[in-house]
Design an enzyme around this catalytic site. Structure first.
Site, PDB file in Angstrom:
ATOM      1  N   HIS A 144     -16.060  50.581  59.043  1.00 19.53           N
ATOM      2  CA  HIS A 144     -17.048  51.383  59.772  1.00 19.53           C
ATOM      3  C   HIS A 144     -18.051  50.463  60.480  1.00 19.53           C
ATOM      4  CE1 HIS A 144     -20.217  54.622  60.139  1.00 19.53           C
ATOM      5  NE2 HIS A 144     -20.975  53.538  60.101  1.00 19.53           N
ATOM      6  N   GLU A 145     -18.589  49.498  59.747  1.00 18.39           N
ATOM      7  CA  GLU A 145     -19.608  48.618  60.323  1.00 18.39           C
ATOM      8  C   GLU A 145     -19.036  47.733  61.425  1.00 18.39           C
ATOM      9  OE1 GLU A 145     -22.729  48.884  59.888  1.00 18.39           O
ATOM     10  OE2 GLU A 145     -22.486  50.436  58.373  1.00 18.39           O
ATOM     11  N   HIS A 148     -18.774  49.179  64.913  1.00 12.74           N
ATOM     12  CA  HIS A 148     -19.991  49.113  65.741  1.00 12.74           C
ATOM     13  C   HIS A 148     -19.979  47.855  66.599  1.00 12.74           C
ATOM     14  CE1 HIS A 148     -21.878  52.586  64.050  1.00 12.74           C
ATOM     15  NE2 HIS A 148     -22.096  52.066  62.853  1.00 12.74           N
ATOM     16  N   GLU A 219     -22.355  57.016  64.772  1.00 12.31           N
ATOM     17  CA  GLU A 219     -21.973  56.994  63.364  1.00 12.31           C
ATOM     18  C   GLU A 219     -20.684  57.793  63.150  1.00 12.31           C
ATOM     19  OE1 GLU A 219     -23.170  55.092  61.092  1.00 12.31           O
ATOM     20  OE2 GLU A 219     -24.726  54.336  62.423  1.00 12.31           O
TER      21      GLU A 219
END
Length: 303
Positions: A144-145, A148, A219
């Site tokens: 997920h991170e 970004h 997100e």
């Protein structure tokens, strides 16, 4: 030769929102500086100098400042073999350069990524997160991170937040530094000193709402990209549920320390069901995130 794009699924909705946000923020920035120049004609060199210096500082140093403020400490593979191993696997899966890896000594279970680009990126997990998550859950959070970074929305959020910072600084300088001292004999100065804080407050409010709207979508986009990359949306859903549930057990003083950096965190330090709080929140609700992951899980299960 340019490096090929990562294997993270492209998100055209995120790209459109980032371009739109940057356009509106840029337009607001031009209008704001233009109004300041019109109101404080004698101080235009100082205004331009402050605006330019703050923009450079925000773009080049904000990620380092944020990482330092959140207590990130870069670690070697020997110091954190499990964390480095998880990052290695995600980077290999995504075909992207490995970022710097850091740990923050905090019991708040969370993670974040910063960096203007993939070369300057840093991914950080807290000791609270590492202690609570299973390996597959940790990989889901890291995926997920890192999305970004791959989607470049970290850099966009950094630039987009600049105008709010500028508005606040200009207000303080105009009130306490006396930008209009050179023209105190002019009655327009008194009007300018009243209008500047009001205009700055309006600019801050608009830029805040624009970045919040982008933050919530990014997100969801990161959840979606991580689930599709790893093929394990259930692991990410489990991590989300666990992290959000553990937040209720963290002392309020620790959560308040983490709250100013909510836009960077995997999950917000505080969460509310109030409609106004949802509007101002940096993250979508847990229910929205789990619902999306459930749909992705069903999609992946189809033959």
């Amino acid at each position: 030769m340019a490096r090929p794009r990562s294997r993270y699924a492209p998100d055209h909705g995120l790209t459109t929102r980032m371009v739109t946000t940057m356009f509106l923020i840029g337009l607001l920035y031009v209008v704001f500086v233009g109004v300041l120049l019109a109101l404080l004609r004698g101080a235009w060199p100082l205004i331009l100098l402050i605006a330019g210096a703050l923009f450079i500082a925000q773009f080049w140093f904000s990620d380092r400042i944020a990482a330092h403020s959140m207590g990130a400490r870069v670690v070697t593979p020997e110091q954190a073999p499990e964390l480095h191993g998880a990052v290695d696997r995600i980077c290999a899966l995504a075909d992207m350069p490995k970022p710097r890896v850091a740990i923050a000594d905090s019991d708040v279970p969370n993670a974040f990524a910063t960096g203007r680009n993939q070369k300057s990126a840093l991914v950080c997990a807290t000791t609270g997160l590492l202690r609570r998550l299973e390996p597959e859950e940790l990989e889901g959070v890291l995926a997920h991170e890192l999305s970004h970074v791959a989607h470049r929305d970290v850099a966009v959020m950094t630039i987009a937040s600049f105008l709010g910072v500028l508005a606040g600084v200009i207000t303080r300088v105009s009130l306490y530094g006396g930008l209009g001292r050179a023209g105190r004999s002019n009655n327009n100065t008194a009007i300018a000193m009243i209008l500047i804080p009001l205009i700055s407050a309006a600019v801050y409010a608009v830029s805040f709402l624009l970045t919040r709207l982008l933050s919530r979508y990014r997100e969801l986009a990161a959840d979606r990209a991580a689930a599709l990359l790893t093929g394990r949306p259930s692991a990410l859903a489990s991590a989300l549920t666990k992290v959000t549930g553990e937040m209720a057990r963290i002392p309020t003083r620790d959560l308040r320390k983490a709250e100013p950096y909510n836009a960077f965190w995997f999950a917000p330090a505080f969460s509310s069901r109030e409609s106004l709080a949802r509007l101002l929140s940096s993250h979508p609700t847990l229910e929205q995130r789990l619902d999306q992951l459930g749909r992705i899980s069903a999609q992946l299960a189809r033959p």
